[in-house]
Motif scaffolding. Structure first.
Motif, PDB file in Angstrom:
ATOM      1  N   VAL A  99       2.030 -12.388   3.345  1.00 44.90           N
ATOM      2  CA  VAL A  99       1.383 -12.898   2.260  1.00 44.90           C
ATOM      3  C   VAL A  99      -0.098 -13.483   2.478  1.00 44.90           C
ATOM      4  CG1 VAL A  99       1.568 -13.978  -0.425  1.00 44.90           C
ATOM      5  CG2 VAL A  99       3.535 -13.228   0.902  1.00 44.90           C
ATOM      6  N   LYS A 100      -0.926 -13.028   1.718  1.00 46.78           N
ATOM      7  CA  LYS A 100      -2.421 -13.488   1.702  1.00 46.78           C
ATOM      8  C   LYS A 100      -3.058 -13.229   0.439  1.00 46.78           C
ATOM      9  CE  LYS A 100      -2.910 -10.752   6.550  1.00 46.78           C
ATOM     10  NZ  LYS A 100      -3.760  -9.487   7.065  1.00 46.78           N
ATOM     11  N   LEU A 115      -2.270 -15.087  -1.869  1.00 47.99           N
ATOM     12  CA  LEU A 115      -1.817 -14.998  -3.183  1.00 47.99           C
ATOM     13  C   LEU A 115      -2.456 -15.867  -3.876  1.00 47.99           C
ATOM     14  CD1 LEU A 115       0.464 -13.551  -4.221  1.00 47.99           C
ATOM     15  CD2 LEU A 115       2.246 -15.829  -3.524  1.00 47.99           C
ATOM     16  N   ASP A 133      -1.430 -18.712   2.178  1.00 44.93           N
ATOM     17  CA  ASP A 133      -1.293 -17.327   2.716  1.00 44.93           C
ATOM     18  C   ASP A 133       0.188 -17.802   3.317  1.00 44.93           C
ATOM     19  OD1 ASP A 133      -3.842 -16.380   2.734  1.00 44.93           O
ATOM     20  OD2 ASP A 133      -4.731 -16.819   4.459  1.00 44.93           O
ATOM     21  N   GLY A 187      -4.342 -11.189  -4.730  1.00 40.46           N
ATOM     22  CA  GLY A 187      -3.976 -10.866  -3.126  1.00 40.46           C
ATOM     23  C   GLY A 187      -2.872 -10.209  -2.397  1.00 40.46           C
ATOM     24  N   SER A 188      -2.051  -9.747  -1.195  1.00 34.16           N
ATOM     25  CA  SER A 188      -1.364  -9.015  -0.694  1.00 34.16           C
ATOM     26  C   SER A 188      -0.469  -9.540  -0.446  1.00 34.16           C
ATOM     27  CB  SER A 188      -1.969  -7.878  -0.600  1.00 34.16           C
ATOM     28  OG  SER A 188      -1.870  -8.819   0.885  1.00 34.16           O
ATOM     29  N   MET A 191       3.064  -8.033   1.668  1.00 33.30           N
ATOM     30  CA  MET A 191       3.146  -7.095   2.395  1.00 33.30           C
ATOM     31  C   MET A 191       5.270  -7.386   2.818  1.00 33.30           C
ATOM     32  SD  MET A 191       0.780  -4.922   2.293  1.00 33.30           S
ATOM     33  CE  MET A 191       1.310  -3.827   3.761  1.00 33.30           C
ATOM     34  N   GLU A 233       4.741  -2.220   3.497  1.00 39.21           N
ATOM     35  CA  GLU A 233       4.386  -2.376   2.316  1.00 39.21           C
ATOM     36  C   GLU A 233       3.957  -3.646   1.073  1.00 39.21           C
ATOM     37  OE1 GLU A 233       7.936   0.063   0.320  1.00 39.21           O
ATOM     38  OE2 GLU A 233       7.522   1.409   2.039  1.00 39.21           O
ATOM     39  N   ASP A 234       3.091  -3.208   0.391  1.00 33.82           N
ATOM     40  CA  ASP A 234       2.663  -3.740  -0.056  1.00 33.82           C
ATOM     41  C   ASP A 234       3.588  -3.839  -1.490  1.00 33.82           C
ATOM     42  OD1 ASP A 234       1.299  -5.910  -1.700  1.00 33.82           O
ATOM     43  OD2 ASP A 234      -0.524  -4.776  -1.648  1.00 33.82           O
ATOM     44  N   LEU A 273       3.180  -6.029  -4.694  1.00 37.45           N
ATOM     45  CA  LEU A 273       2.816  -5.923  -5.609  1.00 37.45           C
ATOM     46  C   LEU A 273       1.999  -4.457  -6.090  1.00 37.45           C
ATOM     47  CD1 LEU A 273      -0.344  -8.950  -5.124  1.00 37.45           C
ATOM     48  CD2 LEU A 273       1.944  -8.206  -5.936  1.00 37.45           C
ATOM     49  N   ALA A 274       1.936  -3.210  -5.254  1.00 37.44           N
ATOM     50  CA  ALA A 274       1.528  -1.813  -5.193  1.00 37.44           C
ATOM     51  C   ALA A 274       3.001  -1.322  -6.310  1.00 37.44           C
ATOM     52  CB  ALA A 274       0.875  -0.880  -4.305  1.00 37.44           C
TER      53      ALA A 274
END
Length: 327
Positions: free
Chosen positions: A7-8, A10, A28, A67-68, A70, A74-75, A77-78
């Motif tokens: 996590v980055k 967020l 993070d 943020g992302s 992963m 896989e992300d 948030l997508a």
């Protein structure tokens, strides 16, 4: 090898009538495969909201703003909500702080566990589902599982409800489990049993475990690495042993000094003040109003997360100058 969870940056805010609550503000967070991580801090530090954000189940009026996340490359948030439903339970699961509120009082234990299994295994027969439910109860050390599947939540003790909650979380074999304050309101003996169960299950099922807690004793017993949150931001990240031996952040030091120890009879130190109002958090370092080492720069500039001499990640302007000792 890439981490299981990465996590980055967020950010999760709650848009209330009183104002915008910055519950998670640039966090993070990383979890490796087959690792137990402690997510630590006082109530209001952002521990539970971080985990809810990762699972994409933040309640209204909360929103993930940046943020992302992963997970297995896989992300999250997508992902669409339909895609997330297939991930929750099957790959990432969570046990909540009070199992009484997460178990439906109108349905038997067996039917509630069966529902989770069917959600991700629609081709199983009724007999196969029942067999899996019994295996789950055996796995979490529930005696006489054939009888317990007919019981209702109110007929079970607090410790047994927590085991049921753990069984439900593990029903589909997730690779990552969040355990949110799993020993709350349990007596000391039952706490020890639940912690032992979680440790054994993590190893047996080869999963990663995130232990969300304010109890540094639990952290010392169960975790391999610790992430300390304060007021929605990361204060320190370190392996458990070195964090207890030599903390690098004043907040971590204060948490450790508040832990009772058999070999010390001196009075416990209390952290002065409270977690700040996250609608209007303090400028600069959010811990500075409670920090005995604070100087003028702490009130003005947010400290970056830096790597210390002993390999910790720490957000403190003066970590080089402080000589902090573990509890």
């Amino acid at each position: 090898m890439e981490p299981l969870l990465d996590v980055k940056g967020l950010k999760t805010y709650f848009f209330t009538e009183a104002g915008i609550v910055k519950a998670v503000d640039g966090v993070d967070f990383k979890v490796e495969k087959d690792e137990t991580v402690g997510l630590v801090g006082e109530s209001g530090s952002g521990k539970t909201v971080t985990s809810l954000s990762i699972m994409r189940i933040v309640p209204q009026p909360g929103r993930i703003l940046a943020g992302s996340i992963m997970f297995e490359g896989e992300d999250l948030l997508a992902k669409s909500e339909d895609e997330m439903r297939k991930i929750r339970g099957a790959k990432i699961a969570m046990t909540f702080q009070d199992p009484t509120t997460s178990l439906n009082p109108l349905y038997t234990i067996g039917s509630q566990l069966a529902e989770v299994i069917r959600e991700h295994n629609k081709d199983l027969s009724k007999k196969q589902v029942t067999e899996q439910v019994i295996k789950l109860l055996e796995m979490v050390r529930i005696s006489e599982p054939e009888l317990r599947i007919k019981a209702y939540p109110h007929e079970l003790s607090g410790g047994m409800k927590q085991r049921i909650a753990i069984a439900r979380a593990l029903a589909c074999g997730p690779s990552l489990l969040f355990a949110d304050e799993p020993t709350t309101n349990l007596d000391v003996t039952v706490q020890a049993q639940v912690l032992s169960l979680l440790k054994d299950l993590r190893q047996k099922e080869k999963m990663s475990l995130v232990m969300i807690t304010h109890d540094m004793g639990i952290v010392a017993e169960v975790t391999q690495r610790v992430q300390v949150l304060y007021a929605g931001m990361v204060a320190e990240v370190a392996d458990t042993r070195s964090l207890f031996k030599k903390p690098s952040h004043p907040y971590t030091e204060a948490l450790l000094q508040a832990v009772p120890r058999i070999d010390q009879r001196k009075d416990l130190k209390v952290i002065p003040g409270n977690i700040p109002n996250l609608i209007d958090p303090p400028s600069g370092c959010r811990f500075h109003p409670r920090c005995p080492y604070a100087q003028e720069i702490c009130t003005k500039k947010v400290p970056p997360l830096e790597v210390t001499d002993n390999g910790h990640l720490v957000a403190c302007h003066f970590w080089r100058n402080l000589s902090l000792a573990g509890a």
